[in-house]
Motif scaffolding. Structure first.
Motif, PDB file in Angstrom:
ATOM      1  N   LEU A  28       0.828  -1.205   0.000  1.00 60.74           N
ATOM      2  CA  LEU A  28       0.000   0.000   0.000  1.00 60.74           C
ATOM      3  C   LEU A  28       0.861   1.252   0.000  1.00 60.74           C
ATOM      4  CD1 LEU A  28      -2.638  -1.135   2.638  1.00 60.74           C
ATOM      5  CD2 LEU A  28      -2.745  -1.348   0.172  1.00 60.74           C
ATOM      6  N   LYS A  29       0.253   2.363  -0.338  1.00 59.94           N
ATOM      7  CA  LYS A  29       0.959   3.643  -0.422  1.00 59.94           C
ATOM      8  C   LYS A  29       1.562   4.061   0.915  1.00 59.94           C
ATOM      9  CE  LYS A  29       0.288   8.351  -2.035  1.00 59.94           C
ATOM     10  NZ  LYS A  29      -0.691   9.297  -2.571  1.00 59.94           N
ATOM     11  N   ASP A  30       0.935   3.665   2.026  1.00 63.20           N
ATOM     12  CA  ASP A  30       1.434   4.039   3.349  1.00 63.20           C
ATOM     13  C   ASP A  30       2.437   3.021   3.897  1.00 63.20           C
ATOM     14  OD1 ASP A  30      -0.299   1.993   3.778  1.00 63.20           O
ATOM     15  OD2 ASP A  30      -1.632   3.088   5.112  1.00 63.20           O
ATOM     16  N   ARG A  31       3.076   2.257   3.030  1.00 58.09           N
ATOM     17  CA  ARG A  31       4.135   1.283   3.311  1.00 58.09           C
ATOM     18  C   ARG A  31       3.656   0.033   4.017  1.00 58.09           C
ATOM     19  NH1 ARG A  31       8.459   4.760   6.341  1.00 58.09           N
ATOM     20  NH2 ARG A  31       6.671   4.683   7.697  1.00 58.09           N
ATOM     21  N   ASN A  32       2.374  -0.144   4.176  1.00 50.64           N
ATOM     22  CA  ASN A  32       1.845  -1.376   4.754  1.00 50.64           C
ATOM     23  C   ASN A  32       1.762  -2.435   3.670  1.00 50.64           C
ATOM     24  OD1 ASN A  32       0.907  -1.258   7.651  1.00 50.64           O
ATOM     25  ND2 ASN A  32       0.164   0.698   6.855  1.00 50.64           N
ATOM     26  N   GLU A  33       1.873  -3.683   4.089  1.00 51.97           N
ATOM     27  CA  GLU A  33       1.737  -4.803   3.177  1.00 51.97           C
ATOM     28  C   GLU A  33       0.657  -5.723   3.717  1.00 51.97           C
ATOM     29  OE1 GLU A  33       5.314  -6.851   2.146  1.00 51.97           O
ATOM     30  OE2 GLU A  33       6.478  -5.001   2.124  1.00 51.97           O
ATOM     31  N   CYS A  34      -0.084  -6.322   2.805  1.00 54.78           N
ATOM     32  CA  CYS A  34      -1.106  -7.266   3.232  1.00 54.78           C
ATOM     33  C   CYS A  34      -1.170  -8.429   2.248  1.00 54.78           C
ATOM     34  CB  CYS A  34      -2.467  -6.597   3.382  1.00 54.78           C
ATOM     35  SG  CYS A  34      -3.054  -5.733   1.953  1.00 54.78           S
ATOM     36  N   ARG A  35      -1.548  -9.573   2.775  1.00 53.47           N
ATOM     37  CA  ARG A  35      -1.684 -10.787   1.982  1.00 53.47           C
ATOM     38  C   ARG A  35      -3.167 -11.038   1.767  1.00 53.47           C
ATOM     39  NH1 ARG A  35       1.826 -15.270   1.338  1.00 53.47           N
ATOM     40  NH2 ARG A  35       3.206 -14.201   2.771  1.00 53.47           N
ATOM     41  N   LEU A  36      -3.547 -11.177   0.503  1.00 58.79           N
ATOM     42  CA  LEU A  36      -4.939 -11.422   0.133  1.00 58.79           C
ATOM     43  C   LEU A  36      -5.085 -12.860  -0.339  1.00 58.79           C
ATOM     44  CD1 LEU A  36      -4.961  -8.185  -1.826  1.00 58.79           C
ATOM     45  CD2 LEU A  36      -6.696  -8.601  -0.130  1.00 58.79           C
ATOM     46  N   CYS A  71      -8.580  -4.281  11.378  1.00 63.32           N
ATOM     47  CA  CYS A  71      -9.049  -3.007  10.826  1.00 63.32           C
ATOM     48  C   CYS A  71      -9.130  -3.013   9.296  1.00 63.32           C
ATOM     49  CB  CYS A  71      -8.139  -1.875  11.276  1.00 63.32           C
ATOM     50  SG  CYS A  71      -8.147  -1.600  13.045  1.00 63.32           S
ATOM     51  N   LEU A  72      -8.176  -3.637   8.627  1.00 64.22           N
ATOM     52  CA  LEU A  72      -8.148  -3.614   7.166  1.00 64.22           C
ATOM     53  C   LEU A  72      -9.177  -4.549   6.537  1.00 64.22           C
ATOM     54  CD1 LEU A  72      -4.360  -3.356   6.250  1.00 64.22           C
ATOM     55  CD2 LEU A  72      -6.109  -1.607   6.069  1.00 64.22           C
ATOM     56  N   ASP A  73      -9.834  -5.380   7.323  1.00 68.06           N
ATOM     57  CA  ASP A  73     -10.851  -6.279   6.776  1.00 68.06           C
ATOM     58  C   ASP A  73     -11.995  -5.513   6.118  1.00 68.06           C
ATOM     59  OD1 ASP A  73      -9.468  -8.511   7.456  1.00 68.06           O
ATOM     60  OD2 ASP A  73     -10.702  -9.007   9.207  1.00 68.06           O
ATOM     61  N   ARG A  74     -12.268  -4.319   6.598  1.00 66.75           N
ATOM     62  CA  ARG A  74     -13.336  -3.502   5.998  1.00 66.75           C
ATOM     63  C   ARG A  74     -12.988  -3.070   4.582  1.00 66.75           C
ATOM     64  NH1 ARG A  74     -13.724   1.092  10.304  1.00 66.75           N
ATOM     65  NH2 ARG A  74     -11.655   0.338  10.826  1.00 66.75           N
ATOM     66  N   PHE A  75     -11.701  -3.063   4.249  1.00 59.14           N
ATOM     67  CA  PHE A  75     -11.247  -2.572   2.950  1.00 59.14           C
ATOM     68  C   PHE A  75     -10.746  -3.676   2.040  1.00 59.14           C
ATOM     69  CE2 PHE A  75     -10.507   0.715   6.168  1.00 59.14           C
ATOM     70  CZ  PHE A  75     -11.292   1.737   5.648  1.00 59.14           C
ATOM     71  N   LYS A  76     -11.032  -4.947   2.367  1.00 63.00           N
ATOM     72  CA  LYS A  76     -10.451  -6.042   1.592  1.00 63.00           C
ATOM     73  C   LYS A  76     -10.941  -6.070   0.147  1.00 63.00           C
ATOM     74  CE  LYS A  76     -13.445  -9.851   3.042  1.00 63.00           C
ATOM     75  NZ  LYS A  76     -13.477 -11.098   3.778  1.00 63.00           N
ATOM     76  N   HIS A  77     -12.178  -5.691  -0.112  1.00 61.48           N
ATOM     77  CA  HIS A  77     -12.662  -5.683  -1.491  1.00 61.48           C
ATOM     78  C   HIS A  77     -12.017  -4.554  -2.297  1.00 61.48           C
ATOM     79  CE1 HIS A  77     -15.501  -8.868  -0.759  1.00 61.48           C
ATOM     80  NE2 HIS A  77     -15.933  -8.227   0.323  1.00 61.48           N
ATOM     81  N   THR A  78     -11.825  -3.410  -1.684  1.00 57.75           N
ATOM     82  CA  THR A  78     -11.168  -2.283  -2.352  1.00 57.75           C
ATOM     83  C   THR A  78      -9.720  -2.625  -2.673  1.00 57.75           C
ATOM     84  OG1 THR A  78     -12.563  -0.770  -1.087  1.00 57.75           O
ATOM     85  CG2 THR A  78     -10.630   0.163  -2.174  1.00 57.75           C
ATOM     86  N   ILE A  79      -9.014  -3.184  -1.705  1.00 60.47           N
ATOM     87  CA  ILE A  79      -7.612  -3.554  -1.906  1.00 60.47           C
ATOM     88  C   ILE A  79      -7.504  -4.665  -2.940  1.00 60.47           C
ATOM     89  CG2 ILE A  79      -5.567  -4.504  -0.777  1.00 60.47           C
ATOM     90  CD1 ILE A  79      -6.518  -3.081   1.793  1.00 60.47           C
ATOM     91  N   ALA A  80      -8.427  -5.617  -2.919  1.00 64.34           N
ATOM     92  CA  ALA A  80      -8.415  -6.724  -3.885  1.00 64.34           C
ATOM     93  C   ALA A  80      -8.621  -6.224  -5.305  1.00 64.34           C
ATOM     94  CB  ALA A  80      -9.481  -7.742  -3.525  1.00 64.34           C
TER      95      ALA A  80
END
Length: 88
Positions: A28-36, A71-80
């Motif tokens: 992500l732009k804010d340097r966070n990483e997530c696994r989908l 917290c990021l679960d609310r945004f999983k569709h957007t990130i996906a």
């Protein structure tokens, strides 16, 4: 201020053609990483996001916790959606 996740890079880290499951790591732009985690529809082959995990390299951008949060679960569709654009 509402959180607006923006994916800047994404790559497929595992793909199982046999059962239709695959994983993407999104930066992500804010340097966070997530696994989908995705599951492919057997008829159409389109991936559907099933889960999201934040890789704890940076504190959570929403609650600023250093440990596991959802917290990021609310945004999983957007990130996906954004990460799939980097894959294709």
């Amino acid at each position: 201020m509402a959180y607006d996740p923006q994916v800047v890079d994404a790559k497929v880290v595992s793909d199982n053609k046999k059962n239709g499951l695959f994983e993407i790591v999104a930066v992500l732009k804010d340097r966070n990483e997530c696994r989908l985690f995705f599951e492919r529809d057997p008829e159409t082959g389109v991936g559907k996001v099933t889960d999201l995990n934040r890789l704890m390299k940076e504190p959570c951008p929403i609650c600023r916790k250093d440990y596991l949060c959802n917290c990021l679960d609310r945004f999983k569709h957007t990130i996906a959606e954004q990460s799939m654009q980097y894959i294709k």
